[in-house]
Design an enzyme around this catalytic site. Structure first.
Site, short mmCIF file in Angstrom:
data_model
loop_
_atom_site.label_atom_id
_atom_site.label_comp_id
_atom_site.label_asym_id
_atom_site.label_seq_id
_atom_site.Cartn_x
_atom_site.Cartn_y
_atom_site.Cartn_z
N SER A 151 -5.73 -7.16 -11.20
CA SER A 151 -4.06 -6.80 -10.64
C SER A 151 -3.85 -6.28 -12.31
O SER A 151 -4.79 -5.68 -13.25
CB SER A 151 -4.18 -7.63 -9.56
OG SER A 151 -3.00 -6.51 -9.17
N LYS B 37 -4.79 -3.91 -15.96
CA LYS B 37 -4.04 -3.73 -16.60
C LYS B 37 -4.17 -3.96 -17.65
O LYS B 37 -4.38 -3.43 -18.71
CB LYS B 37 -3.13 -2.84 -15.91
CG LYS B 37 -2.28 -2.51 -14.08
CD LYS B 37 -1.05 -2.58 -14.30
CE LYS B 37 -0.73 -3.26 -12.54
NZ LYS B 37 -1.25 -2.92 -11.37
N TRP C 31 -3.18 -0.29 -1.53
CA TRP C 31 -1.96 -0.64 -2.39
C TRP C 31 -1.87 -0.12 -4.34
O TRP C 31 -1.64 0.77 -5.01
CB TRP C 31 -1.56 -1.60 -2.66
CG TRP C 31 -0.01 -1.78 -3.56
CD1 TRP C 31 -0.24 -2.64 -4.20
CD2 TRP C 31 1.13 -1.38 -2.98
NE1 TRP C 31 1.08 -2.43 -5.31
CE2 TRP C 31 2.04 -2.57 -4.56
CE3 TRP C 31 2.14 -0.41 -2.44
CZ2 TRP C 31 2.83 -1.75 -4.66
CZ3 TRP C 31 3.34 -0.18 -2.69
CH2 TRP C 31 3.92 -0.93 -3.39
N HIS D 185 -7.36 -7.07 -2.36
CA HIS D 185 -7.45 -6.96 -3.43
C HIS D 185 -7.47 -8.44 -4.12
O HIS D 185 -6.53 -9.85 -3.22
CB HIS D 185 -5.58 -7.40 -3.34
CG HIS D 185 -5.12 -6.88 -4.82
ND1 HIS D 185 -5.22 -5.64 -5.89
CD2 HIS D 185 -4.50 -7.95 -5.70
CE1 HIS D 185 -4.70 -6.01 -6.80
NE2 HIS D 185 -3.98 -7.76 -6.78
C1 GCU Z 1 1.58 -6.09 -7.33
C2 GCU Z 1 1.98 -4.68 -8.20
C3 GCU Z 1 0.73 -4.26 -8.24
C4 GCU Z 1 -0.46 -5.28 -9.24
C5 GCU Z 1 -0.55 -6.43 -7.91
C6 GCU Z 1 -0.39 -7.82 -9.04
O1 GCU Z 1 1.74 -5.57 -6.01
O2 GCU Z 1 3.03 -3.88 -7.20
O3 GCU Z 1 1.21 -3.16 -9.08
O4 GCU Z 1 -1.43 -4.52 -9.49
O5 GCU Z 1 0.99 -7.25 -7.80
O6 GCU Z 1 -1.08 -7.99 -9.91
O7 GCU Z 1 -0.95 -8.44 -8.22
#
Ligand code: GCU
Length: 430
Positions: A268, A272, A360, A410
């Site tokens: 998540s 990144k 998402w 997720h």
């Molecule tokens: C939120 C955010 C995402 C991210 C995620 C996470 O949903 O919008 O961009 O990847 O959190 O890190 O759990």
């Protein structure tokens, strides 16, 4: 409509709002999940240098294009990482020989920078499988809740750092973890499976580097180093990525670990982060992005799921300041996109993974990124994912670049790890 998808969309929105995002209800409702409406903005060219010349050889890529793309990401997305860390101090606080019922040696280490004394440093935990004849490769990754949440072992200290609220009541009280949080994240870190695959694991809490909220920089490394508040200054993702490199530095001092065979992993927002860490630090021979989504493996130009506007409004501290100027309707002006971030891993191993219910994060967009890096890998005589359409659920594809979309939501689950560990075994041979 599939109820599980509804659930995952709701979770996306809840996560967003729960973190004090400033996205309006109207903006959150505008989120597009219709493939026919994603838009047609072409991705910026990967194989043409800024002077218009074509990138035709591995040398063109290495000597010219790669550096240009890295600079673009520094200037427009993640900001510049300052040149700090050469004085890294590594102290072993514990070495336990019979961890995980005798399967592993568990090291606890403290990493700090004498030149930045205000910063409290990183508590690194490393598990090394026992009884193997040769030093093993290492997977390096940050956790969301700290070392005590990664393991169920009761003798790992509970982190005293600022924490976001836990999933269950009582795990975090007044932003501090409690004993109830022990093992809370352990399903995402299958320690025994990792050991059985002959891999070491080096992990630390991302909040050791910077607490994850808009003012977190004040108590983290970025504040301690000093911020000038310029448009291309590093954001929290840059700081977390810097931390991953220091964790790898420390692995060089651990018996039984071959730090020249390292993979970086993240889920998540930390996915990144692993992409950015792997882009900057070529010592990582494998880069793994698990459900990284917007700002990671999902193209900004595809309007599906989270948008640049939403992410830069809800989490402005993750990126450099300039990135928010590319919020919709300006994403087409962004000089880079996710395929260029993925390509910075070339010719090393790259694994991008999605979950089917995680709309998402735009699973199809994540696949497109994995597919579009191929021309760069070809320059090095390596294959890309080898398919043009997203593969069936739970059917990984590719060799040097791999991709899967798995059943479920997720998260990081055993299926993901099984694939990653096979990938490490295949690519990081001694
Ligand atoms: C939120 C955010 C995402 C991210 C995620 C996470 O949903 O919008 O961009 O990847 O959190 O890190 O759990």
């Amino acid at each position: 409509m599939d109820l599980s998808i509804c659930f995952s969309r709701a979770v996306g929105a809840l996560v967003l709002l729960g973190l004090g995002g400033v996205v309006s209800g109207a903006e959150a409702r505008r989120v597009n999940y219709d493939e026919t409406k994603v838009g047609k903005d072409p991705l910026p060219p990967l194989m043409a240098a800024s002077d218009g010349s074509k990138v035709e050889t591995a040398d063109d890529w290495k000597s010219k294009r790669r550096g240009e793309i890295l600079e673009l990401f520094r200037n427009h997305v993640f900001g510049y990482t300052p040149a700090i860390g050469s004085d890294l101090k590594v102290e072993v606080t514990e070495k336990k020989d019979g961890a995980l019922q005798g399967m592993a040696v568990r090291w606890l280490l403290h990493l700090s920078l004498p030149s930045v004394p205000q910063w409290e440093g990183i508590d690194l935990m490393v598990y090394v499988p026992k009884g193997l004849p040769k030093p093993v490769p290492v997977v390096v990754g940050l956790s969301f809740q700290g070392n005590h949440a990664v393991t169920t072992e009761t003798d790992v200290p509970i982190s005293k750092k600022w924490m976001r609220p836990g999933k269950q009541e009582g795990q975090v009280v007044a932003n501090r973890a409690t004993e109830k949080a022990r093992g809370a994240e352990s399903s995402r870190w299958p320690l025994k499976m990792i050991m059985e695959h002959g891999c070491a694991l080096a992990t630390a809490y991302y909040g050791d580097i910077e607490p994850d909220h808009a003012d977190g920089w004040k108590d983290g490394l970025r504040g301690a180093v000093g911020l000038k508040k310029v448009d291309n200054e590093w954001g929290a993702i840059g700081a977390w990525a810097w931390g991953l490199s220091r964790m790898l530095d420390a692995c060089q001092q651990i018996d039984g670990v071959d730090a020249s065979r390292a993979a970086v992993i993240g889920h998540s927002r930390l996915g990144k982060t692993s992409l950015w860490a792997g882009a900057q630090d070529e010592r990582f021979g494998i880069v793994i992005s698990n459900n990284s989504g917007e700002g990671g493996a999902a193209p900004a130009r595809r309007d599906f799921g989270e948008t640049t506007k939403i992410i830069t409004s809800a989490f402005p501290h993750w990126f450099c300041k300039r990135y928010s100027t590319y919020a919709e309707p300006n994403t087409h002006l962004l000089p880079v996109d996710s395929h260029m971030l993925g390509a910075l891993a070339a010719p090393r191993g790259l694994y991008i993974a999605s979950a089917v219910e995680d709309e998402w994060a735009d699973p199809k967009g994540e696949f497109i990124t994995a597919r579009e890096v191929e021309p760069v890998y070809r320059l090095f005589g390596k294959d890309g994912v080898g398919v043009s359409d997203q593969p069936a659920i739970d059917h990984p594809v590719g060799a040097q670049v791999r991709y899967h979309v798995r059943t479920g939501k997720h998260d990081v689950v055993d299926f993901d790890w099984e694939q990653y560990l096979k990938f490490v075994g295949a690519l990081l041979k001694p």
